[in-house]
Design an enzyme around this catalytic site. Structure first.
Site, PDB file in Angstrom:
ATOM      1  N   LYS A   1       0.809  -1.351   0.009  1.00 18.46           N
ATOM      2  CA  LYS A   1      -0.136   0.057   0.030  1.00 18.46           C
ATOM      3  C   LYS A   1       0.862   1.333   0.168  1.00 18.46           C
ATOM      4  CE  LYS A   1      -0.009  -0.224   4.910  1.00 18.46           C
ATOM      5  NZ  LYS A   1      -0.726  -1.053   6.214  1.00 18.46           N
TER       6      LYS A   1
ATOM      7  N   MET B   1       9.718  25.252   1.252  1.00 17.48           N
ATOM      8  CA  MET B   1       8.967  24.438   0.371  1.00 17.48           C
ATOM      9  C   MET B   1       9.733  23.331  -0.460  1.00 17.48           C
ATOM     10  SD  MET B   1       6.071  25.002  -2.598  1.00 17.48           S
ATOM     11  CE  MET B   1       4.992  26.029  -1.699  1.00 17.48           C
TER      12      MET B   1
ATOM     13  N   TYR C   1      13.265  31.931   6.253  1.00 21.30           N
ATOM     14  CA  TYR C   1      11.731  32.652   6.546  1.00 21.30           C
ATOM     15  C   TYR C   1      11.598  32.696   7.952  1.00 21.30           C
ATOM     16  CZ  TYR C   1       9.807  31.297   1.935  1.00 21.30           C
ATOM     17  OH  TYR C   1       9.595  31.340   0.466  1.00 21.30           O
TER      18      TYR C   1
ATOM     19  N   ARG D   1     -10.916   0.027  14.291  1.00 21.61           N
ATOM     20  CA  ARG D   1     -10.714   0.708  13.065  1.00 21.61           C
ATOM     21  C   ARG D   1     -11.654   0.298  12.201  1.00 21.61           C
ATOM     22  NH1 ARG D   1      -4.943   1.148  10.160  1.00 21.61           N
ATOM     23  NH2 ARG D   1      -5.355  -0.913   9.746  1.00 21.61           N
TER      24      ARG D   1
HETATM   25  C1  LIG Z   1      -0.387  -2.020   6.886  1.00 25.54           C
HETATM   26  C2  LIG Z   1      -0.658  -3.227   7.258  1.00 25.54           C
HETATM   27  C3  LIG Z   1       0.048  -4.276   7.834  1.00 25.54           C
HETATM   28  C4  LIG Z   1       1.442  -4.091   7.861  1.00 25.54           C
HETATM   29  O1  LIG Z   1       1.937  -3.599   9.094  1.00 25.54           O
HETATM   30  P1  LIG Z   1       3.449  -3.369   9.295  1.00 25.54           P
HETATM   31  O2  LIG Z   1       3.552  -2.751  10.456  1.00 25.54           O
HETATM   32  O3  LIG Z   1       4.100  -2.466   8.193  1.00 25.54           O
HETATM   33  O4  LIG Z   1       4.149  -4.571   9.266  1.00 25.54           O
HETATM   34  C5  LIG Z   1      -0.834  -5.495   8.234  1.00 25.54           C
HETATM   35  N1  LIG Z   1      -2.125  -5.492   8.313  1.00 25.54           N
HETATM   36  C6  LIG Z   1      -2.704  -4.478   7.861  1.00 25.54           C
HETATM   37  C7  LIG Z   1      -4.213  -4.553   7.794  1.00 25.54           C
HETATM   38  C8  LIG Z   1      -2.280  -3.239   7.434  1.00 25.54           C
HETATM   39  O5  LIG Z   1      -3.058  -2.217   7.079  1.00 25.54           O
END
Ligand SMILES: *Cc1c(COP(=O)(O)O)cnc(C)c1O
Length: 822
Positions: free
Chosen positions: A492, A766, A717, A589
């Site tokens: 991801k 930036m 800045y 979540r």
């Molecule tokens: C991102 C994610 C992982 C991986 O987690 P890490 O700490 O990066 O190993 C595993 N399961 C879910 C559901 C995630 O969203």
């Protein structure tokens, strides 16, 4: 040529099955490097992290018919002779040893001089340079790249054939006991001990022991060449009865260096040899290159190369690129720049690297004449054409009179030019689009001019991704898994900032079981780039459902509402649709709780066209020991809930809970699959096993300007950077728009310039920021490292109260990614 029967004798093996007489040409130990199945013998080596026996079936399918294995059966108890009825199979006690024995036997067939090189630094460069320097009078065979290990050395020596007139091989060790084996394979007649430093100190009880171990390479040499200024080295060598040929800056030696002075881009060396003063210009100024060149000088003098020739040959030396890199180029093209040399072994490695890259449209190779092969021209170009074809190259651009002459040997699209100048004269950028282009040429063809023509001008900030480190980390986590545990890898957020399809492609290559992305679009991108692994999508929005089906992506379903929307959208007819059920065990979540089950399962039962392939939950605090009890509670709740999911569905599903930290902390709860994330990218989230991982990403930029300011003046800045005394300031080309967090401003952050940590002064802007380099020799164009092996993500994340995940994924898409392999 060796027959299969003889192979059994040479390796002390037992013939398990003899199906047909076959030639023994290539030795293969890495299934990915297969190029010519006929004539290949695969050695299934059981390594620390990976077992070659796992790849037998795949190789058999690809046509390999000769195997050296360590058991008669596979892990499930099936006989290899039954599984591979057409294969010749030899069983040995240890495949690596068998390979080494075979190479040692092969070496013994030749009486040509063999140069053996060891030492802490410079082995590869000395080897490459020597090959180049000796080429005018010799046919040289040498180790490809830095093939100097227990595995690399036998493969290097195997290349020896009866046309070669000299061999140059390097040997590297990390532990006692290793050098004797390498000596028996290389059996050098001329030794070079480059130097002794700290590399691999940890494997030895003392520096002295390390020197003694390395010296074992030189048992039986006619001469050992070294620099007597390395005192420990000198002492240890003098204890032995080896004939030596030495050079020194400090005391009289065979070659006494009287003076070295820098002159522009060169170093002028004055030395005394056989009572006469000589002068030599080396085309480098850095100390390491000068030392490497002096080792080469010693070899040339020892071999009586005329003095007048030596200067001429040294003038043509170039820096050696130590790794293969993939760079973004014009019109969506990527370039693999391998312009240093062009021999068969090097070409095979570069083609392999090309073949392993994601399907990025067309694969093109720009290839010069090959020099120094020891084969007849016709045989050589037939081999080249075969190699090119076997690595799925779509277009060949051949440059040089000889390759042009043999142009008809290349199948498919192929064009030829007599010279680099002719190619560049006709070069049109618009002829190249979305291609992966390997540029591989012998030095004299000056292909760097071609690379230059393709290169895109972008601003100087790059994220370098080390693909070897990524594979190392993958294998490290794999080594912790039970054999039947599946592996899902999280790619991801652009693979945690590292480049989604490059990473996904590597993972596909290494046969992980599943990928996961956050959004449908990320999955679509992977599919469009040739990724065929199953992909789970964690946040499928209703407007993406049609895309999910079209691209065969599998949604995570976390609520009844989402399930209903998904079902409403399903066409009446069609194949079964695979979904994943997310359970909430305390993260709060996304996910179903046990209270949802009574409503959920009747719906699933009414829709048999939907198949639940897996169910999973996510740990809220796996990275911290503080939350161990809570994690255990989540895991035990998950086990109960997952059992109920299976009972209510009436069929088994894949159950998974552990993320990277969980894999390290709760190995007993791997269940059917684990989900690897940050660990792959080099950050060990629990902190307890960080040393086992390799750093994957290096973010670097360049210094744009250096200036002096006096006490009381301010920088940047809001005039936040106040000079309490006179200071030197460097402006570097990275800002918050590149992902360099504003919180690093005003001393919170540091970058590394020329090996020194320098604090940020003033606010981060930036597109740039300013660094305090007072007292350091920094100039415009110098490299500044934001994070990398020397300045870890964890270290800099701590400084601004965040986590490595955020820093990695924040690296902006405008930062050019460079992927490389050592
Ligand atoms: C991102 C994610 C992982 C991986 O987690 P890490 O700490 O990066 O190993 C595993 N399961 C879910 C559901 C995630 O969203």
């Amino acid at each position: 040529m060796l027959t299969f029967q003889q192979l059994a004798t040479k390796t002390n093996g037992k013939v398990l099955q003899f199906a047909a007489p076959l030639p023994v040409n290539q030795l293969l130990t890495d299934s990915r490097k297969l190029s010519q199945p006929a004539g290949t013998v695969f050695f299934a080596i059981n390594g620390k992290f990976n077992d070659g026996h796992k790849y037998l079936a795949g190789l058999y399918q690809q046509g390999v018919r000769q195997f050296i294995v360590e058991h008669e059966q596979d892990a499930k108890g099936f006989n290899y002779s039954r599984l591979f009825p057409e294969a010749n199979i030899i069983v040995v006690a240890n495949s690596l040893q068998a390979l080494q024995q075979l190479a040692a036997w092969h070496r013994a067939q030749f009486t040509i001089p063999i140069v053996g090189i060891t030492g802490s630094n410079g082995k590869t460069i000395v080897k490459e340079w020597l090959a180049q320097l000796l080429a005018p009078d010799e046919l040289v065979v040498k180790s490809p790249r830095s093939y100097n290990s227990q595995l690399g050395v036998p493969l290097s020596v195997w290349q020896l054939n009866s046309n070669h007139t000299i061999g140059i091989f390097e040997a590297g060790i990390s532990m006692p006991g290793e050098m004797e084996k390498l000596q028996s394979i290389i059996r050098p007649t001329i030794g070079i001990f480059t130097n002794i430093g700290t590399a691999h100190d940890e494997g030895f009880t003392s520096r002295q022991q390390k020197v003694q171990e390395k010296l074992k390479l030189f048992t039986g040499v006619d001469v050992l060449i070294y620099c007597t200024d390395y005192e420990l080295l000198h002492q240890e060598i003098q204890k032995q009865t080896i004939k030596t040929f030495t050079w020194s800056r400090q005391h009289p030696s065979d070659i006494t260096i009287n003076a070295t002075t820098a002159a522009g881009h060169k170093t002028i060396v004055v030395y005394t040899y056989q009572g006469e003063k000589q002068r030599l210009a080396i085309p480098f100024t850095d100390e390491a290159s000068v030392e490497n060149a002096l080792h080469c000088l010693a070899v040339l003098l020892y071999r009586n190369v005329p003095l007048a020739e030596i200067q001429d040959r040294l003038d043509r030396l170039h820096p050696v690129a130590m790794r293969l890199e993939m760079k973004e180029a014009i019109n969506g093209c990527y370039l693999i720049d391998d312009t240093y040399n062009n021999d068969l072994a090097g070409l095979a490695i570069a083609l392999q690297f090309l073949a392993n890259q994601p399907q990025r449209g067309k694969r093109t190779i720009i290839l010069s004449d090959l020099l120094e092969s020891g084969l007849s021209e016709a045989a050589l170009y037939s081999q080249v054409a075969l190699l090119v074809q076997n690595h799925h190259v779509d277009k060949v651009i051949g440059i040089g009179p000889t390759i042009s002459h043999h142009g008809l040997k290349f199948a498919g699209e192929a064009v030829f030019y007599s010279s680099t100048a002719e190619f560049l004269g006709q070069f049109k950028a618009e002829d190249f689009r979305n291609e992966l282009i390997l540029v591989k040429g012998a030095r004299v063809f000056e292909f760097e001019r071609i690379v230059h023509a393709f290169q895109q001008k972008v601003h100087g900030t790059v994220l370098e991704v080390n693909l070897d480190a990524l594979v190392h980390n993958l294998n490290y986590y794999r080594s912790k898994l039970a054999p039947e545990t599946k592996l899902m890898v999280m790619v991801k957020a652009f693979a945690y900032g590292s480049g989604s399809f490059e990473v996904a492609n590597l993972l596909q290559f290494h046969r992980v079981d599943y990928l996961a992305v956050a959004y449908a679009d990320e999955g679509v991108l992977l599919r469009e780039n040739g990724i065929t692994l199953p992909i789970m999508v964690m946040n499928p929005s209703p407007d993406s459902f049609a895309k999910l089906r079209q691209y065969n992506l599998e949604p995570e379903i976390y609520s009844l509402e989402l399930l209903q929307l998904y079902l409403n959208d399903l066409p009446a007819e069609g194949p079964r649709h695979r979904i994943h059920l997310k359970l909430d065990t305390g993260m709060h979540r996304l996910g179903f709780t046990p209270e949802d089950f009574d409503a959920l399962f009747p719906v699933l039962q009414q829709h048999p066209q939907v198949q639940v392939v897996s169910t999973f939950t996510h740990l809220a605090g796996a990275d911290e020991a503080l939350h161990n009890d809570f994690s255990q509670l989540q895991i035990s709740n998950f086990r109960k809930m997952a059992a109920e999911v299976e009972a209510r569905l009436g069929y088994p599903v894949i159950k998974h809970v552990l993320n990277s930290a969980g894999i390290v902390r709760f190995p007993e709860h791997q269940l059917d699959m684990v989900r690897l994330g940050i660990g792959l990218y080099g950050v060990e989230a629990t902190g307890s096993e960080q040393e086992a991982l390799k750093s994957v990403s290096t973010l670097k930029t360049t210094v744009s300007q250096v200036k002096s300011i006096v006490a009381g003046e301010t920088v940047g800045y809001s005039r936040k950077g106040i000079a309490d005394k006179d200071k030197t300031i460097a402006t570097i080309a990275i800002g918050y728009a590149d992902g360099y967090d504003r919180r690093f401003g005003n001393g919170a952050g540091q970058v590394i310039i020329n090996g020194k940590r320098c604090p940020i002064i003033g606010n981060v802007c930036m597109d740039m920021c300013m660094v305090d380099v007072t007292g350091l020799p920094v100039k415009a164009g110098d490299e500044a490292i934001i994070f990398g092996p020397q300045l870890t993500l964890t270290d800099i994340a701590d400084r601004i109260g965040t986590i490595p995940y955020e820093l990695l994924t924040n690296v902006s898409s405008r930062v050019k990614r460079i992927f490389y392999s050592e």
